[in-house]
Design an enzyme around this catalytic site. Structure first.
Site, short mmCIF file in Angstrom:
data_model
loop_
_atom_site.label_atom_id
_atom_site.label_comp_id
_atom_site.label_asym_id
_atom_site.label_seq_id
_atom_site.Cartn_x
_atom_site.Cartn_y
_atom_site.Cartn_z
N ARG A 80 -54.49 26.22 5.00
CA ARG A 80 -53.70 26.72 6.15
C ARG A 80 -52.83 27.87 5.46
NH1 ARG A 80 -56.83 25.04 8.97
NH2 ARG A 80 -56.47 23.36 10.65
N HIS B 215 -60.35 32.99 9.33
CA HIS B 215 -60.57 31.76 9.46
C HIS B 215 -61.95 31.15 10.09
CE1 HIS B 215 -57.63 28.20 10.22
NE2 HIS B 215 -58.90 27.54 10.04
N ILE C 157 -63.00 18.38 1.62
CA ILE C 157 -63.47 19.47 1.40
C ILE C 157 -63.37 19.88 -0.29
CG2 ILE C 157 -63.35 22.05 1.96
CD1 ILE C 157 -62.36 21.16 4.60
P1 NAP Z 1 -58.77 15.68 3.44
O1 NAP Z 1 -59.82 15.00 3.34
O2 NAP Z 1 -57.64 14.82 4.43
O3 NAP Z 1 -57.90 16.21 2.19
C1 NAP Z 1 -56.85 16.88 2.19
C2 NAP Z 1 -55.99 16.88 0.97
O4 NAP Z 1 -54.69 17.16 1.10
C3 NAP Z 1 -56.05 15.27 0.46
O5 NAP Z 1 -56.61 15.66 -1.07
C4 NAP Z 1 -54.72 14.81 0.38
O6 NAP Z 1 -54.10 14.31 -1.13
C5 NAP Z 1 -54.03 15.91 0.49
N1 NAP Z 1 -52.75 15.99 0.89
C6 NAP Z 1 -52.40 15.38 2.27
N2 NAP Z 1 -51.05 15.27 2.40
C7 NAP Z 1 -50.64 15.56 1.19
C8 NAP Z 1 -49.16 15.52 0.92
N3 NAP Z 1 -48.06 15.21 1.80
N4 NAP Z 1 -48.87 15.98 -0.52
C9 NAP Z 1 -49.85 16.12 -0.91
N5 NAP Z 1 -51.21 16.15 -0.87
C10 NAP Z 1 -51.48 16.00 0.47
O7 NAP Z 1 -58.84 16.73 4.62
P2 NAP Z 1 -60.42 17.69 4.39
O8 NAP Z 1 -61.33 17.35 5.48
O9 NAP Z 1 -60.87 18.01 2.97
O10 NAP Z 1 -59.49 19.15 4.80
C11 NAP Z 1 -58.52 19.84 3.97
C12 NAP Z 1 -57.88 20.81 4.98
O11 NAP Z 1 -58.42 22.01 4.92
C13 NAP Z 1 -57.52 20.57 6.15
O12 NAP Z 1 -56.22 19.79 6.47
C14 NAP Z 1 -57.29 21.68 7.06
O13 NAP Z 1 -56.06 22.30 7.09
C15 NAP Z 1 -58.30 22.79 6.05
N6 NAP Z 1 -59.48 23.15 6.82
C16 NAP Z 1 -59.52 24.62 7.19
C17 NAP Z 1 -60.74 25.12 7.63
C18 NAP Z 1 -61.09 26.50 7.66
O14 NAP Z 1 -61.68 26.86 8.47
N7 NAP Z 1 -60.74 27.28 6.65
C19 NAP Z 1 -61.88 24.12 8.10
C20 NAP Z 1 -61.61 22.95 7.84
C21 NAP Z 1 -60.35 22.38 7.19
P3 NAP Z 1 -54.55 13.16 -1.77
O15 NAP Z 1 -55.79 13.26 -2.43
O16 NAP Z 1 -53.35 13.23 -2.59
O17 NAP Z 1 -54.68 12.00 -0.77
#
Ligand code: NAP
Length: 329
Positions: free
Chosen positions: A244, A292, A164
């Site tokens: 979140r 949300h 995202i």
């Molecule tokens: P993603 O591709 O897995 O990206 C998550 C990011 O978080 C990655 O850049 C990762 O960092 C980082 N991360 C994970 N664990 C970490 C840690 N322990 N310390 C530091 N960085 C960490 O997921 P995505 O699909 O983009 O989604 C991201 C988040 O958006 C989801 O987890 C969800 O909570 C939220 N979301 C919200 C909505 C909404 O309706 N508002 C919809 C969808 C998702 P690195 O780059 O370092 O690997």
């Protein structure tokens, strides 16, 4: 006499799942459905999960040790209709060799689109301005009324450059932002397409005009936006969270918004959800709140339901390797 194989039992924790996903499961499984449009109460989850082979859950369902113990050892798959996994106790699930399905990628565009909409609503005060118009406060075109910062020439900071975060950066580039900074545990090749610069969190906080949070919620990231973090931001910073609510120390955010130590915030996620109507955040003009709705595009929600159903069916049919999106535990 023919011995028919018993059909697998699947618990669905909500009544208003898009029908395309539901009918896929109905064809092959016996469904136990919490037939309400509100989250399943914990006591109901504890009783309905007993003896099921699969669970179709949502981000509002906390699946932990107690729930897994109640389910029994036949439980093979938990598929969540979300990309966020913070409601699942992954260690407890792993220790039981249960497969986890989720819905990455298909919601990336919709959530990133919403993040940009929220950013513009916050910076250009779109919702506040519309309310002012309806309240009869538009007396004439005025040079300073409802002004806010523009994106052109600005520095945008993305905290957590995952799927995202990367898409948000791509969407923002055509707005002629000057610089896109990001934090990540490692350098991201995808950042080249928008000349993204990897920096420390401190540098991102102190240099960005717009800070957009797209990082996953984990024990390490919980509460990362605390009083110190808000103090490091520019006085005109705009803070956007689509990740979140628990990533933010909300008291610290309220303090920063009230004292104008940052300019404004736009939140699609908060704590608790739903937020009580008498909550302090709702009293602030410089805060835009959405319920949300990041992934709430009709087509995307349908795809999410189908992917969740197919994640369950793959495991139930003995082919976990065919899950459309399984988590590598
Ligand atoms: P993603 O591709 O897995 O990206 C998550 C990011 O978080 C990655 O850049 C990762 O960092 C980082 N991360 C994970 N664990 C970490 C840690 N322990 N310390 C530091 N960085 C960490 O997921 P995505 O699909 O983009 O989604 C991201 C988040 O958006 C989801 O987890 C969800 O909570 C939220 N979301 C919200 C909505 C909404 O309706 N508002 C919809 C969808 C998702 P690195 O780059 O370092 O690997």
């Amino acid at each position: 006499m023919t011995n028919k194989m018993p059909r697998s039992k699947v618990l669905i924790t909500r009544g208003d799942i898009p029908s395309a996903g539901l009918s896929l499961l109905q064809e092959q499984c016996d469904l136990i459905v919490w037939n309400e449009t509100t989250p399943i109460p914990r006591s109901e989850l504890l009783s309905k999960i007993v003896d099921v082979d699969g669970v179709f859950c949502l981000l509002t369902d906390k699946i932990d040790e107690e729930i897994l113990s109640a389910a029994g050892s036949q439980l093979k798959v938990i598929a969540t209709m979300s990309v966020g996994l913070d409601h699942l106790d992954l260690n407890a699930i792993k220790s039981r060799n249960i497969h986890v399905g989720y819905t990455p990628d298909i919601l990336t565009d919709a959530t990133s689109e919403l993040a940009v909409a929220l950013l513009l609503s916050t910076s250009r005060r779109i919702i506040e301005a519309e309310h002012a118009l309806r309240a009869g406060k538009w007396t004439s075109w005025s040079p300073l009324w409802m002004c806010g910062p523009g994106l052109a020439g600005s520095t945008v900071g993305i905290v957590g450059l995952g799927r995202i975060g990367t898409r948000v950066a791509e969407y923002l580039k055509p707005f002629r932002v000057e610089k896109i900074l990001y934090t990540s545990r490692n350098e991201k090749a995808a950042a080249k397409t928008f000349n993204g610069i990897r920096v420390s969190l401190n540098d991102l906080l102190s240099q960005s005009d717009f800070i957009i949070v797209t990082i996953a919620m984990t024990p390490e990231t919980r509460g990362m936006f605390d009083r110190d973090a808000f103090k490091k931001m520019k006085k005109n910073a705009i803070f956007i969270n689509v990740s979140r609510g628990e990533i933010v120390d909300q008291f610290a955010l309220i303090e920063a918004l009230k004292s104008k130590s940052i300019r404004a915030a736009g939140l699609d996620v908060m704590t608790p959800e739903p937020i009580p109507l008498d909550h302090e955040l709702l009293k602030l003009d410089n805060c835009v709140l959405l319920p949300h709705i990041g992934s709430a595009s009709t087509e995307v929600r349908e795809k999410m339901a189908i992917m969740t159903a197919n994640n369950i069916l793959a495991v139930i049919n003995g082919k976990p390797e065919s899950m459309p999106a399984s988590l590598n535990l």
